[in-house]
Design an enzyme around this catalytic site. Structure first.
Site, PDB file in Angstrom:
ATOM      1  N   HIS A  43       0.789  -1.137   0.444  1.00 40.94           N
ATOM      2  CA  HIS A  43       0.294   0.176  -0.044  1.00 40.94           C
ATOM      3  C   HIS A  43       0.726   1.341   0.292  1.00 40.94           C
ATOM      4  CE1 HIS A  43       1.215  -0.274   4.269  1.00 40.94           C
ATOM      5  NE2 HIS A  43       1.191   0.659   4.407  1.00 40.94           N
ATOM      6  N   HIS A 129       5.398   5.353  -1.067  1.00 41.12           N
ATOM      7  CA  HIS A 129       6.533   4.641  -1.554  1.00 41.12           C
ATOM      8  C   HIS A 129       5.548   3.275  -0.612  1.00 41.12           C
ATOM      9  CE1 HIS A 129       6.939   5.086   2.407  1.00 41.12           C
ATOM     10  NE2 HIS A 129       6.903   3.842   2.540  1.00 41.12           N
TER      11      HIS A 129
END
Length: 188
Positions: A43, A129
């Site tokens: 995620h 990220h």
């Protein structure tokens, strides 16, 4: 007894998760990180809430629904692998995401809504990220440039549609460890 922790994130679609898992399997053979993230747990975190009361969770859910309605879906593109922490013994190995103003604005709206609800959030600059591994345990120094050269072109430039935001609950004793509690589709 462990307290429940919560966070809001952009989920990664299965086709990109599968591709990242394939790359991760290659890296596992070479890199001694203590733990590797399960492909269902990939995620992009927008806000880590930590502990939350039931009242706060209801407020977060209402805020997420409003925010999701005010943002359209958008494309994201993967970038280079990088790290957080000591560059020779990193705390986190992650897959980067190219700069996207729509992601930055979505994160800003989620972040400020959570602050208004009373959460104390991380104040470091947003670095979108996808975490793929944690805690370097190598006896030699980590060599980021070598890893970037080895992985160049394998997932970089893969694109996907960011179409939801999700409120997750963390279960440290399970794998995968993140349970979606609320999924809010972004406007089309």
């Amino acid at each position: 007894m462990r307290k429940n922790h919560y966070f809001i994130a952009v989920p990664i679609p299965i086709e990109i998760s599968e591709h990242l898992a394939w790359l991760q399997a290659e890296l596992k053979e070479l890199l001694p990180f203590r733990s590797w993230v399960h492909k269902q747990d990939y995620h992009i975190t927008l806000a880590f809430l930590g502990e939350a009361s039931s009242v706060q969770l209801e407020q977060v859910k209402q805020a997420m629904e409003q925010i999701a309605k005010s943002h359209c879906s958008f494309m994201l593109t993967l970038d280079k692998i990088s790290t957080f922490g000591n560059r020779l013994a990193p705390r986190i190995l992650w897959q980067g995401v190219k700069e996207e103003p729509k992601l930055r604005k979505l994160r800003e709206d989620v972040y400020h809504a959570c602050i208004d609800i009373g959460f104390s959030l991380d104040q470091r600059p947003f670095a979108p990220h996808i975490t793929i591994a944690r805690k370097w345990q190598g006896e030699t120094e980590f060599a980021l440039e070598k890893i970037r050269t080895m992985t160049a072109g394998k997932v970089e430039n893969a694109s996907f549609l960011a179409s939801h935001i999700v409120l997750y609950q963390t279960h440290l004793e399970r794998v995968p460890k993140y349970e979606p509690l609320l999924i809010c589709p972004l406007s089309q």
